[in-house]
Write a protein that holds these residues in place. Sequence first.
Motif, PDB file in Angstrom:
ATOM      1  N   GLU A  31       0.732  -1.020  -0.053  1.00  0.00           N
ATOM      2  CA  GLU A  31      -0.371   0.004  -0.186  1.00  0.00           C
ATOM      3  C   GLU A  31       0.974   1.381  -0.152  1.00  0.00           C
ATOM      4  N   LYS A  32       1.803   0.992   0.875  1.00  0.00           N
ATOM      5  CA  LYS A  32       2.375   2.087   1.056  1.00  0.00           C
ATOM      6  C   LYS A  32       3.416   2.425   0.020  1.00  0.00           C
ATOM      7  N   GLU A  33       4.267   1.316  -0.893  1.00  0.00           N
ATOM      8  CA  GLU A  33       4.869   1.331  -2.160  1.00  0.00           C
ATOM      9  C   GLU A  33       3.502   2.197  -2.954  1.00  0.00           C
ATOM     10  N   ARG A  34       1.977   1.800  -3.509  1.00  0.00           N
ATOM     11  CA  ARG A  34       1.467   2.074  -4.258  1.00  0.00           C
ATOM     12  C   ARG A  34       1.394   3.467  -4.177  1.00  0.00           C
ATOM     13  N   LYS A  35       1.058   3.822  -2.516  1.00  0.00           N
ATOM     14  CA  LYS A  35       0.828   5.694  -2.758  1.00  0.00           C
ATOM     15  C   LYS A  35       2.128   6.127  -3.230  1.00  0.00           C
ATOM     16  N   ALA A  36       2.940   5.688  -2.345  1.00  0.00           N
ATOM     17  CA  ALA A  36       4.159   6.423  -3.610  1.00  0.00           C
ATOM     18  C   ALA A  36       4.282   6.217  -4.754  1.00  0.00           C
ATOM     19  N   LYS A  37       4.261   5.560  -5.509  1.00  0.00           N
ATOM     20  CA  LYS A  37       4.166   5.403  -6.148  1.00  0.00           C
ATOM     21  C   LYS A  37       3.201   6.391  -7.416  1.00  0.00           C
ATOM     22  N   LEU A  38       2.084   6.293  -7.015  1.00  0.00           N
ATOM     23  CA  LEU A  38       0.839   8.104  -7.673  1.00  0.00           C
ATOM     24  C   LEU A  38       1.163   8.621  -7.761  1.00  0.00           C
ATOM     25  N   GLN A  39       2.126   8.727  -5.268  1.00  0.00           N
ATOM     26  CA  GLN A  39       2.352  10.697  -5.886  1.00  0.00           C
ATOM     27  C   GLN A  39       3.257  10.733  -6.912  1.00  0.00           C
ATOM     28  N   TYR A  40       4.599  10.150  -6.995  1.00  0.00           N
ATOM     29  CA  TYR A  40       5.552  10.095  -7.725  1.00  0.00           C
ATOM     30  C   TYR A  40       4.963  10.586  -9.476  1.00  0.00           C
ATOM     31  N   GLU A  41       3.958   9.389  -9.746  1.00  0.00           N
ATOM     32  CA  GLU A  41       3.310   9.951 -11.173  1.00  0.00           C
ATOM     33  C   GLU A  41       2.436  11.612 -10.787  1.00  0.00           C
ATOM     34  N   LYS A  42       1.637  11.603  -9.438  1.00  0.00           N
ATOM     35  CA  LYS A  42       1.209  12.849  -9.654  1.00  0.00           C
ATOM     36  C   LYS A  42       1.962  13.648  -9.446  1.00  0.00           C
ATOM     37  N   GLN A  43       3.085  14.147  -8.791  1.00  0.00           N
ATOM     38  CA  GLN A  43       4.774  15.079  -8.642  1.00  0.00           C
ATOM     39  C   GLN A  43       5.293  14.825 -10.689  1.00  0.00           C
ATOM     40  N   LEU A  44       5.106  13.882 -11.598  1.00  0.00           N
ATOM     41  CA  LEU A  44       5.673  13.626 -12.101  1.00  0.00           C
ATOM     42  C   LEU A  44       4.888  14.617 -13.297  1.00  0.00           C
ATOM     43  N   GLU A  45       3.396  14.161 -13.263  1.00  0.00           N
ATOM     44  CA  GLU A  45       2.083  14.867 -14.210  1.00  0.00           C
ATOM     45  C   GLU A  45       2.463  16.581 -13.537  1.00  0.00           C
TER      46      GLU A  45
END
Length: 186
Positions: A31-45
């Motif tokens: 879950e943490k990895e998924r959230k971190a990945k989402l956060q990273y993708e969000k920041q990238l976008e």
Amino acid sequence: MLRTEERQRLARERREEREKQHAAKETQILEKERKAKLQYEKQLEERQRKLKEMKQKEEQRRAAVEEKRKQKIEEEKERYEAVLHRTLERSQRLETRQKRWSWGGSVTPDSEGKTASKRSPSTANLKQAEAAVSKCLSSSAALTNTSDRTRRSQLSPLDSGVISRLLAPTQASLARSKSAATLSAD
């Protein structure tokens, strides 16, 4: 035997409990990895969106600068053409005035042929006087050491009258010099 079964059951329960805890930890980590990945993708976008906006703003700014530069060039071109047009008009007016005041000059190019046929007797006299003056001027080279009276006495009365008339300023020549002075002042 009862104790052995009890021990095995307790061991099984502890194993199951550990497996549950381990599965819960795995789930938390995932879950943490998924959230971190989402956060990273969000920041990238967000970064890509900002970059895109910056590029658009930069393109708009460049287009505005280019448009301004083109406008400035166009204004300078129009200004140059206006100055050129005014200069041409002034030179044409000057030429017209000079033609108007010149000997036998014409205002229009078409009238050159017409003026030749409409020449008055005074124009013919003028041509004769010009011939006499040119003859006198060519002969005056030989008379450079003699005085002015001596030269005039050698001329015929008609020639000396023509020369004195030509040497005296006329109203037309005074008007021409006045006109030239006003034009140069403008």
